[in-house]
Enzyme design. Sequence first.
Site, PDB file in Angstrom:
ATOM      1  N   ASP A  41     -33.076  90.100 -21.097  1.00 44.14           N
ATOM      2  CA  ASP A  41     -33.240  90.220 -19.649  1.00 44.14           C
ATOM      3  C   ASP A  41     -33.213  91.692 -19.245  1.00 44.14           C
ATOM      4  OD1 ASP A  41     -33.537  89.529 -17.027  1.00 44.14           O
ATOM      5  OD2 ASP A  41     -31.612  88.511 -16.828  1.00 44.14           O
ATOM      6  N   LYS A  42     -33.723  91.931 -18.065  1.00 43.87           N
ATOM      7  CA  LYS A  42     -33.675  93.268 -17.452  1.00 43.87           C
ATOM      8  C   LYS A  42     -33.178  93.085 -16.028  1.00 43.87           C
ATOM      9  CE  LYS A  42     -35.897  95.851 -14.276  1.00 43.87           C
ATOM     10  NZ  LYS A  42     -36.298  95.431 -12.902  1.00 43.87           N
ATOM     11  N   HIS A  43     -32.392  94.036 -15.566  1.00 47.46           N
ATOM     12  CA  HIS A  43     -31.945  93.986 -14.176  1.00 47.46           C
ATOM     13  C   HIS A  43     -31.948  95.413 -13.643  1.00 47.46           C
ATOM     14  CE1 HIS A  43     -30.020  91.260 -11.226  1.00 47.46           C
ATOM     15  NE2 HIS A  43     -29.507  92.369 -10.732  1.00 47.46           N
ATOM     16  N   SER A  44     -32.220  95.540 -12.363  1.00 44.69           N
ATOM     17  CA  SER A  44     -32.234  96.865 -11.744  1.00 44.69           C
ATOM     18  C   SER A  44     -31.044  96.983 -10.802  1.00 44.69           C
ATOM     19  CB  SER A  44     -33.548  97.024 -10.983  1.00 44.69           C
ATOM     20  OG  SER A  44     -33.398  97.926  -9.934  1.00 44.69           O
ATOM     21  N   THR A  56     -35.877  90.819  -5.879  1.00 38.38           N
ATOM     22  CA  THR A  56     -36.936  90.134  -6.632  1.00 38.38           C
ATOM     23  C   THR A  56     -37.185  88.716  -6.103  1.00 38.38           C
ATOM     24  OG1 THR A  56     -36.440  91.460  -8.566  1.00 38.38           O
ATOM     25  CG2 THR A  56     -37.607  89.407  -8.968  1.00 38.38           C
ATOM     26  N   ARG A 112     -21.702  91.898   1.108  1.00 40.05           N
ATOM     27  CA  ARG A 112     -21.983  93.333   0.865  1.00 40.05           C
ATOM     28  C   ARG A 112     -23.283  93.765   1.530  1.00 40.05           C
ATOM     29  NH1 ARG A 112     -22.786  93.669  -5.070  1.00 40.05           N
ATOM     30  NH2 ARG A 112     -23.018  95.895  -4.786  1.00 40.05           N
ATOM     31  N   SER A 128     -21.223  92.502 -10.160  1.00 41.53           N
ATOM     32  CA  SER A 128     -22.242  91.624  -9.594  1.00 41.53           C
ATOM     33  C   SER A 128     -23.343  91.361 -10.626  1.00 41.53           C
ATOM     34  CB  SER A 128     -22.830  92.290  -8.341  1.00 41.53           C
ATOM     35  OG  SER A 128     -24.023  91.656  -7.948  1.00 41.53           O
ATOM     36  N   LYS A 138     -23.636  87.724 -13.413  1.00 44.48           N
ATOM     37  CA  LYS A 138     -24.798  86.815 -13.407  1.00 44.48           C
ATOM     38  C   LYS A 138     -25.418  86.728 -14.805  1.00 44.48           C
ATOM     39  CE  LYS A 138     -27.028  88.830  -9.837  1.00 44.48           C
ATOM     40  NZ  LYS A 138     -26.319  89.522  -8.767  1.00 44.48           N
ATOM     41  N   LYS A 139     -25.478  87.864 -15.493  1.00 46.31           N
ATOM     42  CA  LYS A 139     -26.107  87.881 -16.825  1.00 46.31           C
ATOM     43  C   LYS A 139     -25.251  87.117 -17.824  1.00 46.31           C
ATOM     44  CE  LYS A 139     -29.209  89.924 -14.903  1.00 46.31           C
ATOM     45  NZ  LYS A 139     -30.478  89.238 -14.656  1.00 46.31           N
TER      46      LYS A 139
HETATM   47  N1  URA Z   1     -28.273  93.880  -8.264  1.00 45.83           N
HETATM   48  C1  URA Z   1     -27.265  92.962  -8.229  1.00 45.83           C
HETATM   49  O1  URA Z   1     -27.428  91.832  -8.655  1.00 45.83           O
HETATM   50  N2  URA Z   1     -26.099  93.342  -7.702  1.00 45.83           N
HETATM   51  C2  URA Z   1     -25.863  94.582  -7.222  1.00 45.83           C
HETATM   52  O2  URA Z   1     -24.774  94.854  -6.774  1.00 45.83           O
HETATM   53  C3  URA Z   1     -26.906  95.528  -7.260  1.00 45.83           C
HETATM   54  C4  URA Z   1     -28.124  95.147  -7.794  1.00 45.83           C
END
Ligand code: URA
Length: 439
Positions: A81-84, A121, A169, A184, A188-189
């Site tokens: 996976d990739k997350h920003s 996204t 937030r 955060s 999730k990951k």
């Molecule tokens: N993406 C997330 O899921 N959480 C954050 O706090 C910032 C980017």
Amino acid sequence: MIHPEDVIAAKRDRRALSTEAITAFVAGVGDGRVVDAQIAAFAMAVVLNGMNARETADLTRAMADSGRRLRWDDLAGPVVDKHSTGGVGDKVSLILAALLAACGAFVPMVSGRGLGHTGGTLDKLEAIPGLSVEADGAVMRRILAEAGCAIVGAGPDLAPADRRIYAVRDVTATFGSEALIVASILSKKLAAGVGHLVMDVKVGSGALLPDEDAAQDLAQALVTTAAEAGLACQAVLTDMDQVLGRTAGNALETAEAIAALRDPAQTEPRLLAVTLALAGAALALAGLVDDAAAGERQAMSALHDGRAAERFARMVRAQGGPAGLVDRPERHLAAAPTIVPVPAPEGGVVAAIDVRALGEAVIDLGGGRRRPGDAIDPSVGLAAVAEIGQRISQGEPLAFVHASGDAEARRIVPHVRRAFRLGGEAVTGAGPVRRVVTG
Ligand code: URA
């Protein structure tokens, strides 16, 4: 008995929280005993006073354990996976999920909605009519079997504590905290059962943490906390001193991502460079290629021969979207009724861009939320956004505003104009990909 107000008071008074205090607070967030006002106060105390590495790891674990954890032992390939960390115009996930799947990875991508001035996204994907981002483990498994990738929201049973904290937030100016961002993302990951994660950590005026040192620390914290939790992770620091690609706004970005999948040769070069750098890193981390350079080459050929576009089309279908989207996106994506240019007040070279202001302009157009649950207009946003170093004559457009009406457009144009600083000299930016942070 640990009370939420005692946990908030301790963080307000700059004390480190015990593992028990963090676990109890997050359990209360998950089961509803902790109310939104307490989440907001807690988040603000963390933004102001920070958390040490142990507290951050505890928060991550508690949030991941606030729901169930998915497992993918039966899949015949690595789970990647990739997350920003969040940016403006950042449509990379839409391209990359399909690209990694085309290169042999399985990508159960659990994504987020807009946070603060940054886009999300899920909001971009929901610009596609009929497409659903709601999926439990069984639905994700079906989408993965059909397409190799799925981009979905964390359902009610996946890191539910993050769902609530994230929404608070978003509207309380409490997104810019290293600990909250790390917990955060990684919660999730971990809950989604990812084995290999590449992080795109944004640096610059449009990032959640604009400062380069803060972004570097965030990248390190993500990599270290992930490793402690058994998740192989690498971070790539990328530029957010300008909009990534040429558009910002949900349908506009989805259209730009589809265009990149269909015709990579025409893709805005910074967007292509960031996408390929992340793809190369992810494929190498997952052991699908020997190194990142080989990964980039493989990703490039999957883009050019249409395999990535084909994966994207399959994913869209599997998630309920229309069959002909990739061939004729303009038939399916909402278009704004009003499009107006933002003329440059003088001639010059684009020297700097307040990217956060551009993200705020998209929200003001209706493309993001000011309160949890606000409806989003997918059609609005900015297109043909000028880039740093671009020479512009007086009156030439710095961008085009896509708005729901004339009055809306007129209200936003001056804000967009003020976000650009024009100078006399051509500026060379730092480049789209700054550096890689490994464990
Ligand atoms: N993406 C997330 O899921 N959480 C954050 O706090 C910032 C980017």
